[in-house]
Design an enzyme around this catalytic site. Structure first.
Site: not given
Length: 726
Positions: A281, A444, A479, A549
């Site tokens: 940062f 993913r 999501d 999940d």
């Protein structure tokens, strides 16, 4: 009145119902911390300050006095370059390359009610709250860097919130490299840190660490608050239990990278910090510009961990989310994900809704796979256009047919993401976060959209409202399925790339603010690969978050219990799933799956059509029972009950102590098991309670306890409902 100022003694005292917090302007103008703990009289506690020689520690600036080193004294907001070698609250690089901010008291100001931040979500005061705020301004005279510390006192809830603004009043730009929202110095103590680690499908697992010499540091660099650590944590005396002993709770109203530290210094002092993640940062602040740090919240209890949790629960339920679902019942939903995954049509969803109606569900949620060329998780994110060919009908027709069955309609979205195999990426590859001249890191098989860009947020907003406006939409599952790794935006100059992580979160909040204001009656539920973004920042816009999940009820015991230390039950998405479970293959009784899911925002994550007639009857009764008890579950005081190691038990008690629901789950059975007695909490000692035709005195239930039946079978559970008779 919660804030007291003694100008003569230069004291600031914050009082809640059961705690006191005190600061003092030191002799050299530094803001020193004196006390945070059990409520005491409003008197000057500066006699607690160490006044001996600070051996081989730097003297304060401009002095030759061997006492008063800032490496020893407890400070309210320690900064760089002042001789304090512990974890700091503020690190700023000046235009000449130096890292120093010698902050001295400048002024204070009472603020009416609860302060607000311009760009970040914060807690707010209701008409029922007694809240006062104060702003204390510190300044480094040479650089012109001004730090404004904000405190709000929720007197009745025993909560103090904190926030920080930095303004550059100098002529040269500066760069903020670290900015923490909380620094708490405690002069002494034998403390343990209770933090909540985890991973996908096993979020918020509690762990105790002794705070000793040296620093404990944890946080997130994943772009989200994360499933590996949570920004909420507790420090406690080593002998503290659920219902006895001193402890402090902390949390951050933020959804991105964070850092927390706990350390014991050379003379036994303990320092706690919590704020923005600082691994990369860097925020450039030009003349007259202001930077806001996220709000932090803290509470103190000398009645054990349960009271810290209950203080947090009350504040979150009543003072964070602003939509229509504050204090409102929630629908029982059926989600098609574990029922069908990507393999569904509109006809299948209608059939699922018909079966769900039979067991009392109120809402059908269409999960991933309804848009673009989305038949697996490798493509089409960003192409938010209804795949009518797959559904076999327009979305409007599907929603009307669902509504015609008497069910509400909801959808799943993942708007922060983009697939390489998508029309949007082919049209706008520059909208994805990725390093120049390098292939991106995929998670993913997807990338992250650059929400720091207004044109990206505007595009997503337009796509979403076109979908939302086309149907009678009452629920959205939001999501976010990967950490953020490629921190580079082609919309920022090289000197400003260190701002991207925070600008992403600001962009996310801006998008959520617009959507929730436009659709105040839509129930938004957060999700991030399950519970990877379970934090106060998201709860400001979404009153519930999918806890994990992992829907296995035995794993869920630890997940939901860990979550309960920081967040109320009303925020936890929890569903009944099929057995054997899809995540771990475990077989559990249907009633145990139901009882565990009832400690949350109850729903079903299975194909109802495949349930046996007996299971359908059980589900229908469970839905009816949940609806009967939902107000108690959502609004009551939550207690984690102490039991033998082979049981997990918890209790919810209504605020008026007229009703209580106790749930017990056996996790391990042995032959010839010992009897287990559990002591209840929160009841009216003088009252008589009834359960299943038997009566008990409140003081007996809380002191002698109640004997449970010896358990048999695989993972049995039971619920005990108590109702006060007098």
């Amino acid at each position: 009145m919660g804030i007291f100022i003694d100008e003569a003694k230069k004291l600031f005292t914050l009082q809640t119902n059961k705690s006191t917090y005190q600061m003092k302007i030191g002799k050299l103008g530094n803001l020193l911390h004196l006390y945070y703990g059990a409520k005491i009289a409003n008197e000057d506690l500066s006699y607690l300050l160490f006044d001996g020689e600070s051996h081989f520690a730097p003297y304060p600036h401009g002095t030759t006095n061997r006492t008063g080193s800032l490496d020893i004294l407890p400070q309210e907001f320690p900064s760089c370059g002042t001789g304090d070698f512990r974890s700091l609250g503020f690190d700023v690089e000046n235009s000449d390359g130096t890292h120093i901010a010698d902050l001295k008291f400048k002024s204070y100001e009472f603020l009416k009610g609860k302060y607000k931040l311009e760009s970040l979500p914060t807690f707010y005061a209701t008409s029922d709250d007694t809240v006062e705020s104060i702003k204390i301004t510190l300044i480094d005279e040479i650089s012109g860097v001004e730090v404004r510390l904000y405190y709000a006192v929720f007197e009745e809830k025993d909560i103090i919130t904190r926030a920080v603004r930095v303004k550059n009043t100098g002529k040269e730009k500066v760069t903020i490299n670290k900015l923490q929202s909380v620094v708490l110095d405690i002069p002494q103590g034998d403390f343990e840190l209770l933090h909540f680690h985890g991973r996908w499908a096993m979020e918020r697992q509690k762990e105790f660490l002794s705070i000793r010499h040296g620093m404990i540091s944890f946080g997130s660099n994943y772009g989200v608050s994360g499933n590996r650590q949570n920004p909420g944590f507790i420090i406690m005396n080593s002998k503290t239990t659920e219902n006895h002993g001193e402890c402090y709770g902390f949390n951050l109203v933020y959804s991105g990278n964070f850092t927390a530290t706990a350390e014991q210094a050379s003379l036994g002092q303990t320092r706690i910090t919590l704020g923005l993640g600082d691994s990369s940062f860097a925020w450039v602040l030009k003349q007259n510009e202001i930077f806001e740090a996220p709000e932090a919240v803290m509470t103190f209890s000398n009645q054990g961990l349960t009271k810290v949790s209950q203080n947090f629960h009350d504040l979150i339920r009543e003072n964070l989310y602003k939509g229509e679902y504050v204090g409102k019942s929630r629908p029982v939903l059926i989600n098609n994900w574990e029922a069908t995954y990507f393999d569904f049509t509109g006809k299948k969803l209608i059939s699922l809704a018909e079966s769900a109606k039979e067991i009392g569900a109120d809402l059908l949620v269409m999960d991933d796979g309804w848009f673009g060329n989305r038949n697996d998780d490798n493509r089409a994110l960003g192409d938010w256009f209804v795949n009518e060919k797959k559904l076999g009908m327009p979305l409007s027709e599907l929603s009307m047919k669902i509504n015609g069955l008497g069910l509400k309609f909801g959808i799943w979205i993942e708007p922060e993401m983009i697939s390489e195999d998508s029309d949007l990426y082919r049209s706008h590859p520059e909208w994805a976060l990725k390093f120049p001249k390098r292939k991106p890191l995929l998670g993913r098989n997807q990338l992250v959209l650059d929400l720091s860009k207004k044109e990206v947020r505007d595009y997503i907003f337009k796509l979403l409202i076109d979908i939302f406006d086309s149907v009678n939409l009452e629920y959205v599952k939001w999501d976010m399925n990967r950490p953020i790794s490629d921190w580079y935006s082609n919309g920022l100059a090289s000197v400003n790339q260190g701002e991207l992580q925070h600008r992403y979160i600001l962009g996310l909040y801006d998008l959520m603010e617009k959507l929730t204001k436009r659709y105040p009656s839509v129930l938004f539920e957060g999700c991030a690969s399950g519970g990877a973004r379970f934090d106060l920042g998201m709860l400001a816009f979404q009153p519930q978050i999918w806890s994990s999940d992992n829907t296995d009820p035995i794993n869920r015991l630890n997940i939901q219990q860990g979550t309960s230390y920081l967040y109320p039950i009303s925020t936890m998405g929890s569903h009944v799933s099929i057995s054997p479970n899809h995540q771990n293959g475990r077989t559990t009784p249907f009633d145990t799956r139901i009882n565990v899911a009832m400690s949350g925002t109850f729903g079903y994550e299975l194909d109802v059509e495949k349930l046996s007639d007996t299971e359908k009857k059980l589900a229908k009764r469970a839905t009816e029972k949940y609806k009967k008890y939902q107000n108690l579950i959502f609004e009551g005081d939550y207690y984690r009950l102490e039991t033998l190691s082979n049981l997990t038990a918890w209790q919810i008690v209504s605020k008026n102590r007229k009703k209580s629901l106790v749930t017990i789950v056996a996790t391990e059975l042995v032959g010839n098991p010992p009897f287990n007695y559990i002591r209840l909490h929160g009841l009216d000692a003088d009252a008589t309670y009834e359960s299943n035709g038997k009566t008990y005195k409140g003081d007996s239930l809380m002191n002698a306890g109640i004997r449970l039946a010896q358990s048999q079978g695989d993972y049995p559970s039971e619920q005990i409902y108590l109702k006060r008779l007098n």
